[in-house]
Design a protein around this motif. Structure first.
Motif, mmCIF file in Angstrom:
data_model
loop_
_atom_site.group_PDB
_atom_site.id
_atom_site.type_symbol
_atom_site.label_atom_id
_atom_site.label_comp_id
_atom_site.label_asym_id
_atom_site.label_seq_id
_atom_site.Cartn_x
_atom_site.Cartn_y
_atom_site.Cartn_z
ATOM 1 N N LEU A 179 0.883 -1.236 0.094
ATOM 2 C CA LEU A 179 -0.027 0.095 -0.017
ATOM 3 C C LEU A 179 0.807 1.219 0.153
ATOM 4 C CD1 LEU A 179 -2.240 -1.674 2.901
ATOM 5 C CD2 LEU A 179 -2.906 -1.154 0.415
ATOM 6 N N HIS A 180 0.706 2.011 -1.036
ATOM 7 C CA HIS A 180 1.590 3.241 -1.205
ATOM 8 C C HIS A 180 0.773 4.449 -0.702
ATOM 9 C CE1 HIS A 180 4.299 5.722 -4.227
ATOM 10 N NE2 HIS A 180 4.908 5.722 -3.159
ATOM 11 N N LEU A 181 1.588 5.147 0.282
ATOM 12 C CA LEU A 181 1.043 6.203 0.959
ATOM 13 C C LEU A 181 1.526 7.399 -0.041
ATOM 14 C CD1 LEU A 181 -0.902 7.312 3.064
ATOM 15 C CD2 LEU A 181 0.906 7.416 4.498
ATOM 16 N N GLU A 182 0.786 7.875 -0.709
ATOM 17 C CA GLU A 182 1.163 8.976 -1.875
ATOM 18 C C GLU A 182 1.173 10.314 -0.903
ATOM 19 O OE1 GLU A 182 0.117 6.598 -5.793
ATOM 20 O OE2 GLU A 182 -1.345 8.141 -5.413
ATOM 21 N N GLU A 183 1.842 10.595 -0.080
ATOM 22 C CA GLU A 183 1.822 11.541 0.771
ATOM 23 C C GLU A 183 3.360 11.923 1.059
ATOM 24 O OE1 GLU A 183 -2.033 10.524 2.703
ATOM 25 O OE2 GLU A 183 -0.713 11.426 4.007
ATOM 26 N N GLN A 184 3.711 13.350 1.241
ATOM 27 C CA GLN A 184 5.137 13.825 1.402
ATOM 28 C C GLN A 184 5.493 13.019 2.860
ATOM 29 O OE1 GLN A 184 6.246 17.610 2.150
ATOM 30 N NE2 GLN A 184 7.878 17.419 0.633
ATOM 31 N N HIS A 185 6.675 12.557 2.883
ATOM 32 C CA HIS A 185 7.259 11.993 4.069
ATOM 33 C C HIS A 185 6.994 13.063 5.293
ATOM 34 C CE1 HIS A 185 9.705 10.392 7.218
ATOM 35 N NE2 HIS A 185 9.516 9.155 6.815
ATOM 36 N N ARG B 175 10.336 14.613 5.502
ATOM 37 C CA ARG B 175 10.680 15.027 4.298
ATOM 38 C C ARG B 175 11.940 14.483 3.939
ATOM 39 N NH1 ARG B 175 8.136 19.711 2.665
ATOM 40 N NH2 ARG B 175 6.947 20.935 4.129
ATOM 41 N N LEU B 176 11.891 12.964 4.012
ATOM 42 C CA LEU B 176 13.083 12.222 3.618
ATOM 43 C C LEU B 176 12.759 12.175 2.034
ATOM 44 C CD1 LEU B 176 12.833 9.299 5.981
ATOM 45 C CD2 LEU B 176 14.340 11.344 6.124
ATOM 46 N N PRO B 177 13.699 11.954 1.258
ATOM 47 C CA PRO B 177 13.726 11.995 -0.074
ATOM 48 C C PRO B 177 13.084 10.584 -0.568
ATOM 49 C CG PRO B 177 16.065 11.651 0.750
ATOM 50 C CD PRO B 177 15.145 11.993 1.828
ATOM 51 N N GLY B 178 12.396 10.625 -1.380
ATOM 52 C CA GLY B 178 11.665 9.295 -2.111
ATOM 53 C C GLY B 178 10.178 9.730 -2.370
ATOM 54 N N HIS B 179 9.334 8.714 -2.726
ATOM 55 C CA HIS B 179 7.983 8.838 -3.147
ATOM 56 C C HIS B 179 7.138 8.247 -1.942
ATOM 57 C CE1 HIS B 179 10.567 8.893 -7.012
ATOM 58 N NE2 HIS B 179 9.813 10.087 -7.029
ATOM 59 N N PHE C 256 12.225 0.728 7.673
ATOM 60 C CA PHE C 256 13.634 1.244 6.925
ATOM 61 C C PHE C 256 13.505 1.918 5.653
ATOM 62 C CE2 PHE C 256 11.961 -2.791 4.913
ATOM 63 C CZ PHE C 256 12.545 -2.580 3.799
ATOM 64 N N ALA C 257 14.588 2.431 5.371
ATOM 65 C CA ALA C 257 14.691 3.256 4.141
ATOM 66 C C ALA C 257 15.428 2.164 2.853
ATOM 67 C CB ALA C 257 15.366 4.493 4.180
ATOM 68 N N ASP C 258 15.679 3.214 1.553
ATOM 69 C CA ASP C 258 16.252 2.267 0.553
ATOM 70 C C ASP C 258 15.747 1.195 0.165
ATOM 71 O OD1 ASP C 258 18.070 2.165 -1.399
ATOM 72 O OD2 ASP C 258 19.784 2.298 -0.274
ATOM 73 N N ALA C 259 14.374 0.883 -0.074
ATOM 74 C CA ALA C 259 13.669 0.115 -0.900
ATOM 75 C C ALA C 259 14.599 -0.527 -1.788
ATOM 76 C CB ALA C 259 12.263 0.144 -1.128
ATOM 77 N N PRO C 260 15.136 0.358 -2.911
ATOM 78 C CA PRO C 260 15.643 -0.233 -4.178
ATOM 79 C C PRO C 260 16.863 -1.241 -3.776
ATOM 80 C CG PRO C 260 15.050 1.967 -4.560
ATOM 81 C CD PRO C 260 14.949 1.687 -3.207
ATOM 82 N N ARG D 75 11.085 0.209 -8.178
ATOM 83 C CA ARG D 75 10.971 1.270 -9.115
ATOM 84 C C ARG D 75 10.173 2.261 -8.240
ATOM 85 N NH1 ARG D 75 10.736 -2.820 -13.146
ATOM 86 N NH2 ARG D 75 8.444 -2.812 -12.918
ATOM 87 N N LEU D 76 9.476 2.128 -7.331
ATOM 88 C CA LEU D 76 8.397 2.986 -6.644
ATOM 89 C C LEU D 76 9.385 3.903 -5.833
ATOM 90 C CD1 LEU D 76 5.374 1.128 -5.032
ATOM 91 C CD2 LEU D 76 5.284 2.751 -7.099
ATOM 92 N N ALA D 77 10.548 3.399 -5.327
ATOM 93 C CA ALA D 77 11.566 4.125 -4.571
ATOM 94 C C ALA D 77 10.692 5.183 -3.674
ATOM 95 C CB ALA D 77 12.261 5.111 -5.482
ATOM 96 N N PRO D 78 10.156 4.253 -2.578
ATOM 97 C CA PRO D 78 9.445 4.967 -1.662
ATOM 98 C C PRO D 78 10.641 5.594 -0.344
ATOM 99 C CG PRO D 78 9.232 2.791 -0.995
ATOM 100 C CD PRO D 78 9.801 2.958 -2.577
ATOM 101 N N ALA D 79 10.191 6.815 0.152
ATOM 102 C CA ALA D 79 11.179 7.295 1.134
ATOM 103 C C ALA D 79 11.488 6.302 2.211
ATOM 104 C CB ALA D 79 10.743 8.580 1.581
#
Length: 371
Positions: free
Chosen positions: A185-191, A194-198, A256-260, A242-246
């Motif tokens: 489930l992709h929460l399409e809101e700014q972290h 404000r961590l970088p990512g989507h 955790f961060a850095d999903a890719p 490819r979503l590259a979430p924050a």
């Protein structure tokens, strides 16, 4: 003491215990909406787990009776187990992908005797010895199974669409493999930090920081389709990368961060596992014999009875992937079926070329991973 974490931006998590399981707990996420809290998963159906969930919701400033909806990442009992009780207490809706809803419906309609007969037939076909199969034959006439009445969802999660969460943007990403209807489930809101990512990703069991999910078989006994769950999992891993979430909010362990980067590790891990498995197939082997010889993080003799069934299922999922890639084949006329490596196939033939070592070998059968 109930552990509750505030992840910011109207998202909290509650550690809901899983009884007698090395995983320890499921992280149930509480997402604030304009209509009240929505839960992502609910935890295991157990009195202590229910009490923990209720206490955690109180600590979040709400209550079970105020829950507006429940979004289930997949049908496993450590995720879906308490959904029915939450709905009874609050009137909340329950949403799940159609493929896993079909499994829930089939589970509710299946008599224990039929389930034992199906499992017995599967294990015999995989080459399991009679001493392993015998307990299932003995149990079939007289055993009732817990968890055979999971709550039937009343809403369908449609891949690619936003869920109906007032005031939030939560999009369903279909990620089959661990189960046929698993969703992230992709929460399409700014972290909130404000961590970088989507945005942020509720990843269920699809993407975990330190362990790999079990890839097994969830098949309708009346359906003869040969599935490729490992191929489905690898494809959906790449889609999530490819979503590259924050930030990733998994159902177990920790955020955790850095999903890719984690996706690359898992792709490499499974490629190493496929290569190692193919090297075993210099002689014809049944799925059971393959599981006995595969590298787990404990000797086969120390793997418990139920976990051996999981290991054989995972071995068969990997064998199917090798066959799909043309790197192994079933031996014609063998009964139980055996597999052998295809001599002209080499690791380099695989369309996925490992970029670096996975660094996290193992299996749910050996380690109590996400089931």
């Amino acid at each position: 003491m109930t552990q509750v974490y505030d992840h910011g931006g109207g998202v909290r998590s509650i550690e809901v215990p899983i009884p007698d399981n090395p995983l320890g707990h499921t992280l149930v996420y509480v997402v604030d909406t304009d209509r009240g809290p929505v839960l992502v998963d609910t935890g295991w159906d157990d009195p202590a787990s229910w009490d923990t969930l209720a206490e955690g919701l109180t600590a979040c400033g709400t209550a079970v009776g105020e829950v507006h909806g429940v979004v289930i990442t997949h049908h496993h009992p450590d995720h879906h187990g308490l959904s029915g009780k939450v709905r009874e207490a609050s009137g909340a809706w329950i949403a799940m992908h159609a493929a896993d809803t079909a499994i829930v419906r089939r589970t509710r309609d299946t008599r224990p005797g039929r389930w034992f007969a199906y499992m017995t037939a599967k294990l015999v076909a995989a080459g399991a010895p009679e001493e392993h199969v015998a307990p299932l034959r003995d149990a079939a006439p007289r055993t009732t199974l817990p968890g055979f009445s999971p709550a039937l969802p009343d809403r369908e999660i449609v891949p690619g669409e936003l869920l109906g969460l007032p005031g939030r943007r939560l999009r369903a990403i279909w990620t089959p493999g661990h189960t046929p209807g698993h969703v992230c489930l992709h929460l399409e809101e700014q972290h909130p930090a404000r961590l970088p990512g989507h945005g942020r990703l509720f990843s269920g069991d699809h993407l975990l920081p330190e362990i790999t999910p079990h890839i097994g078989l969830y098949e309708d006994p009346d359906d003869t389709t040969v599935t490729d769950p490992l191929g489905d999992y690898l494809d959906s891993l790449e889609r999530v990368g490819r979503l590259a979430p924050a930030e990733v909010l998994p159902a177990h362990q920790h955020v955790f961060a850095d999903a890719p980067a984690r996706v690359r590790e898992l792709l490499d891990h499974h490629e190493d596992r496929l290569t190692g498995l193919r090297s075993l197939l210099v002689e014809p082997l049944t799925p059971w014999q393959v599981a006995e010889r595969m590298e787990w993080n404990r000797p086969w003799a120390q793997i418990p009875y139920g976990s051996r069934n999981i290991a054989v299922s995972e071995a068969e999922a990997h064998l199917r992937r090798l066959v799909k890639l043309g790197r192994a084949e079933a031996v014609a006329g063998s009964d139980p079926v055996t597999y052998v490596a295809v001599c002209c196939a080499f690791p380099g033939d695989n369309p996925r070329t490992p970029s670096r070592k996975a660094g996290r070998p193992g299996s749910p059968a050996a380690r109590g991973e996400a089931e």
